[in-house]
Design a protein around this motif. Structure first.
Motif, PDB file in Angstrom:
ATOM      1  N   LEU A  54       0.841  -1.185   0.000  1.00 42.68           N
ATOM      2  CA  LEU A  54       0.000   0.000   0.000  1.00 42.68           C
ATOM      3  C   LEU A  54       0.882   1.243   0.000  1.00 42.68           C
ATOM      4  N   HIS A  55       0.517   2.230  -0.818  1.00 42.99           N
ATOM      5  CA  HIS A  55       1.251   3.482  -0.920  1.00 42.99           C
ATOM      6  C   HIS A  55       0.314   4.614  -0.504  1.00 42.99           C
ATOM      7  N   GLU A  56       0.763   5.429   0.420  1.00 46.11           N
ATOM      8  CA  GLU A  56      -0.054   6.529   0.931  1.00 46.11           C
ATOM      9  C   GLU A  56       0.364   7.847   0.284  1.00 46.11           C
ATOM     10  N   GLY A  57      -0.639   8.647  -0.113  1.00 51.32           N
ATOM     11  CA  GLY A  57      -0.354   9.976  -0.623  1.00 51.32           C
ATOM     12  C   GLY A  57      -0.793  10.174  -2.057  1.00 51.32           C
ATOM     13  N   ASP A  58      -0.300  11.256  -2.642  1.00 48.46           N
ATOM     14  CA  ASP A  58      -0.602  11.642  -4.013  1.00 48.46           C
ATOM     15  C   ASP A  58      -0.123  10.555  -4.974  1.00 48.46           C
TER      16      ASP A  58
END
Length: 228
Positions: free
Chosen positions: A103-107
């Protein structure tokens, strides 16, 4: 740098949805099951036979519900990944998804996704929440770079405006074509208009199917956007 991600976070912060998307509601589970059937139809049409072998990234994965569905269909967790802007949603997704699923958080435009690394990039009801045309285009271009030649963007979103919600706008098929000008689009019209579904499905679940036989009452497009 565009402020659209910040604006999206602000718009989501003021939403009050309650149990509108609870699977206990008959219109919700009917919508989800219909979309799953349509997705499997597109997989079959395009020769997809081995789901465990495919690498899929979801842009705007929310709390992980779609990724859980894909796991149940047979995707492997180590071949799935998601990007989500909102930290609380990422935290919830992390609680319910396998650790092997990245999972990648952010823009999304800042996410460390390698070019041509994905068989499929899935995006569901994300672009309708992006009101900045230029940001939409940049995100579409990034998604297209992430897809391998021979892969596809898997798209699900509504096509008509919601007059009760100024924080979203419909994404008609012409706009989808403009966002992915090199793609070959195979699409299905799906999803009974939510206001109608909320009115009729609680009376009897079969009414969802009955009303949904009228194509004019379907408000969403599920599309396979193939990359040559």
């Amino acid at each position: 740098m565009s402020r659209e991600p910040d604006r999206v976070a602000e718009r989501y912060a003021r939403r009050q949805v309650g149990d509108r998307y609870s699977m206990l509601r008959p219109e919700v589970w009917q919508t989800v099951h219909e979309r799953q059937r349509a997705m499997l139809t597109l997989f079959a049409r395009h020769g997809v036979r081995e789901l465990p072998a495919l690498r899929l990234l979801e842009v705007g994965c929310g709390q992980g519900g779609n990724l859980l569905e894909l796991l149940r269909l047979g995707f492997r967790p180590e071949h799935l990944s998601g990007i989500e802007l909102l930290p609380d949603r990422v935290a919830e997704a992390r609680r319910c998804l396998p650790a092997a699923l990245a999972l990648h958080e952010g823009d999304a435009l800042q996410a460390p996704i390698a070019e041509a690394s994905q068989d499929l990039v899935f995006v569901a009801t994300v672009f309708s929440s992006l009101l900045d045309d230029a940001f939409q285009q940049r995100l579409a271009e990034a998604m297209w770079r992430w897809v391998k030649p021979g892969g596809a963007v898997l798209w699900y979103d509504f096509t008509v405006d919601n007059p009760r919600n100024p924080d979203v706008r419909g994404v008609p098929l012409a706009r989808v074509r403009a966002l992915f000008p090199q793609g070959r689009i195979d699409r299905l019209r799906v999803t009974l208009a939510p206001p109608i579904a909320r009115a009729v499905a609680p009376l009897h679940p079969a009414l969802y199917t009955l009303f949904n036989t009228l194509p004019a009452l379907r408000t969403h497009v599920l599309a396979w956007i193939a990359k040559p």
